[in-house]
Scaffold this motif. Structure first.
Motif, mmCIF file in Angstrom:
data_model
loop_
_atom_site.group_PDB
_atom_site.id
_atom_site.type_symbol
_atom_site.label_atom_id
_atom_site.label_comp_id
_atom_site.label_asym_id
_atom_site.label_seq_id
_atom_site.Cartn_x
_atom_site.Cartn_y
_atom_site.Cartn_z
ATOM 1 N N LEU A 14 -24.535 18.540 40.468
ATOM 2 C CA LEU A 14 -25.164 17.226 40.533
ATOM 3 C C LEU A 14 -26.000 16.966 39.289
ATOM 4 C CD1 LEU A 14 -26.241 17.249 44.274
ATOM 5 C CD2 LEU A 14 -24.331 16.009 43.252
ATOM 6 N N LEU A 15 -25.844 15.751 38.750
ATOM 7 C CA LEU A 15 -26.558 15.360 37.535
ATOM 8 C C LEU A 15 -27.432 14.131 37.745
ATOM 9 C CD1 LEU A 15 -23.614 15.815 35.015
ATOM 10 C CD2 LEU A 15 -25.538 17.374 35.422
ATOM 11 N N GLY A 16 -27.420 13.563 38.927
ATOM 12 C CA GLY A 16 -28.266 12.409 39.185
ATOM 13 C C GLY A 16 -27.698 11.532 40.278
ATOM 14 N N PHE A 17 -28.279 10.323 40.370
ATOM 15 C CA PHE A 17 -27.884 9.405 41.434
ATOM 16 C C PHE A 17 -28.310 7.983 41.097
ATOM 17 C CE2 PHE A 17 -32.124 10.953 42.424
ATOM 18 C CZ PHE A 17 -32.816 9.793 42.729
ATOM 19 N N SER A 18 -27.718 7.051 41.820
ATOM 20 C CA SER A 18 -28.199 5.676 41.822
ATOM 21 C C SER A 18 -28.287 5.248 43.282
ATOM 22 C CB SER A 18 -27.285 4.743 41.038
ATOM 23 O OG SER A 18 -26.074 4.540 41.702
ATOM 24 N N VAL A 19 -29.278 4.436 43.573
ATOM 25 C CA VAL A 19 -29.475 3.893 44.911
ATOM 26 C C VAL A 19 -29.766 2.409 44.734
ATOM 27 C CG1 VAL A 19 -30.885 3.958 47.005
ATOM 28 C CG2 VAL A 19 -30.424 6.073 45.783
ATOM 29 N N ALA A 41 -35.958 9.392 47.494
ATOM 30 C CA ALA A 41 -35.545 9.225 46.104
ATOM 31 C C ALA A 41 -36.730 9.411 45.164
ATOM 32 C CB ALA A 41 -34.909 7.849 45.898
ATOM 33 N N TYR A 42 -37.858 8.771 45.474
ATOM 34 C CA TYR A 42 -39.047 8.921 44.635
ATOM 35 C C TYR A 42 -39.574 10.355 44.645
ATOM 36 C CZ TYR A 42 -39.680 4.106 43.200
ATOM 37 O OH TYR A 42 -39.524 2.888 42.587
ATOM 38 N N MET A 43 -39.531 11.032 45.792
ATOM 39 C CA MET A 43 -39.966 12.427 45.855
ATOM 40 C C MET A 43 -39.092 13.294 44.953
ATOM 41 S SD MET A 43 -39.504 15.791 47.247
ATOM 42 C CE MET A 43 -37.984 15.415 48.029
ATOM 43 N N THR A 44 -37.789 13.058 44.973
ATOM 44 C CA THR A 44 -36.862 13.828 44.139
ATOM 45 C C THR A 44 -37.167 13.607 42.663
ATOM 46 O OG1 THR A 44 -35.163 13.699 45.857
ATOM 47 C CG2 THR A 44 -34.434 14.225 43.624
ATOM 48 N N VAL A 45 -37.259 12.359 42.250
ATOM 49 C CA VAL A 45 -37.518 12.037 40.844
ATOM 50 C C VAL A 45 -38.877 12.549 40.405
ATOM 51 C CG1 VAL A 45 -37.895 10.141 39.216
ATOM 52 C CG2 VAL A 45 -35.959 10.062 40.801
ATOM 53 N N LEU A 59 -33.506 6.695 33.512
ATOM 54 C CA LEU A 59 -34.388 6.448 34.652
ATOM 55 C C LEU A 59 -34.697 4.960 34.697
ATOM 56 C CD1 LEU A 59 -36.204 7.259 37.008
ATOM 57 C CD2 LEU A 59 -38.002 7.748 35.343
ATOM 58 N N ARG A 60 -34.382 4.356 35.832
ATOM 59 C CA ARG A 60 -34.721 2.953 36.074
ATOM 60 C C ARG A 60 -35.122 2.841 37.534
ATOM 61 N NH1 ARG A 60 -29.922 0.612 35.547
ATOM 62 N NH2 ARG A 60 -29.597 0.369 37.772
ATOM 63 N N ALA A 61 -36.270 2.274 37.772
ATOM 64 C CA ALA A 61 -36.730 2.079 39.145
ATOM 65 C C ALA A 61 -37.294 0.669 39.263
ATOM 66 C CB ALA A 61 -37.780 3.109 39.512
ATOM 67 N N ASP A 74 -30.057 20.600 31.900
ATOM 68 C CA ASP A 74 -31.163 20.672 32.863
ATOM 69 C C ASP A 74 -30.690 20.735 34.310
ATOM 70 O OD1 ASP A 74 -33.155 20.498 30.852
ATOM 71 O OD2 ASP A 74 -32.926 18.313 30.787
ATOM 72 N N ALA A 75 -29.396 20.836 34.520
ATOM 73 C CA ALA A 75 -28.846 20.737 35.869
ATOM 74 C C ALA A 75 -29.258 21.885 36.786
ATOM 75 C CB ALA A 75 -27.326 20.644 35.807
ATOM 76 N N ARG A 76 -29.280 23.083 36.260
ATOM 77 C CA ARG A 76 -29.529 24.243 37.127
ATOM 78 C C ARG A 76 -30.863 24.165 37.874
ATOM 79 N NH1 ARG A 76 -28.320 30.562 36.188
ATOM 80 N NH2 ARG A 76 -29.304 31.229 38.100
ATOM 81 N N PRO A 77 -32.000 23.928 37.211
ATOM 82 C CA PRO A 77 -33.256 23.898 37.966
ATOM 83 C C PRO A 77 -33.383 22.706 38.911
ATOM 84 C CG PRO A 77 -33.665 23.372 35.663
ATOM 85 C CD PRO A 77 -32.228 23.788 35.778
ATOM 86 N N CYS A 78 -32.519 21.715 38.763
ATOM 87 C CA CYS A 78 -32.608 20.510 39.599
ATOM 88 C C CYS A 78 -31.664 20.534 40.798
ATOM 89 C CB CYS A 78 -32.307 19.278 38.749
ATOM 90 S SG CYS A 78 -33.490 19.005 37.422
ATOM 91 N N GLN A 79 -30.776 21.528 40.895
ATOM 92 C CA GLN A 79 -29.748 21.522 41.930
ATOM 93 C C GLN A 79 -30.299 21.542 43.345
ATOM 94 O OE1 GLN A 79 -26.269 20.813 41.503
ATOM 95 N NE2 GLN A 79 -27.571 20.167 39.801
ATOM 96 N N ILE A 80 -31.323 22.316 43.587
ATOM 97 C CA ILE A 80 -31.862 22.382 44.950
ATOM 98 C C ILE A 80 -32.418 21.021 45.367
ATOM 99 C CG2 ILE A 80 -33.696 23.373 46.388
ATOM 100 C CD1 ILE A 80 -33.211 26.018 44.894
ATOM 101 N N LEU A 81 -33.154 20.378 44.481
ATOM 102 C CA LEU A 81 -33.707 19.057 44.802
ATOM 103 C C LEU A 81 -32.619 18.014 45.002
ATOM 104 C CD1 LEU A 81 -36.724 18.911 42.373
ATOM 105 C CD2 LEU A 81 -36.813 18.667 44.846
#
Length: 107
Positions: A14-19, A41-45, A59-61, A74-81
């Protein structure tokens, strides 16, 4: 309907998301599904940015719209989140299939 799209590389990392969108269960500001998705979503970001200190590629919110993407390096440290956020949304999609759609895109 809320549309959540997860971005992943060819290996499924996983490399990100859009909502985007509105669930339509209640008026804006009183919708429990919108609140649940937005809060997660905000907690993850915020955790990626402020705890892991990883700068996003994108990043756009804005009201009813969020896009978040990290670099492959940077993907590895972010995978769990990101995996936890995805799991949360999939659970919500099971409960509210008419109001939330989760999809995946290979980038």
């Amino acid at each position: 309907m809320i549309r959540a799209e997860f971005f992943a590389d060819a290996q499924g990392t996983l490399l990100g998301f859009s909502v985007s969108g509105h669930a339509g269960l209640a008026e804006s500001g009183a919708d429990i599904l919108c609140a649940a998705v937005s809060s997660a979503a905000y907690m993850t970001v915020n955790t990626v940015l402020e705890v892991l200190h990883i700068a996003p590629v994108s990043l756009r919110a804005e009201e009813g719209d969020m896009l978040f993407r990290i670099a492959e390096r940077d993907a590895r440290p972010c995978q769990i989140l990101l995996s936890g956020f995805k799991l949360h949304l999939l659970g919500l999609e099971e409960q509210y299939p008419e109001n939330l759609c989760v999809t995946y895109t290979e980038v």
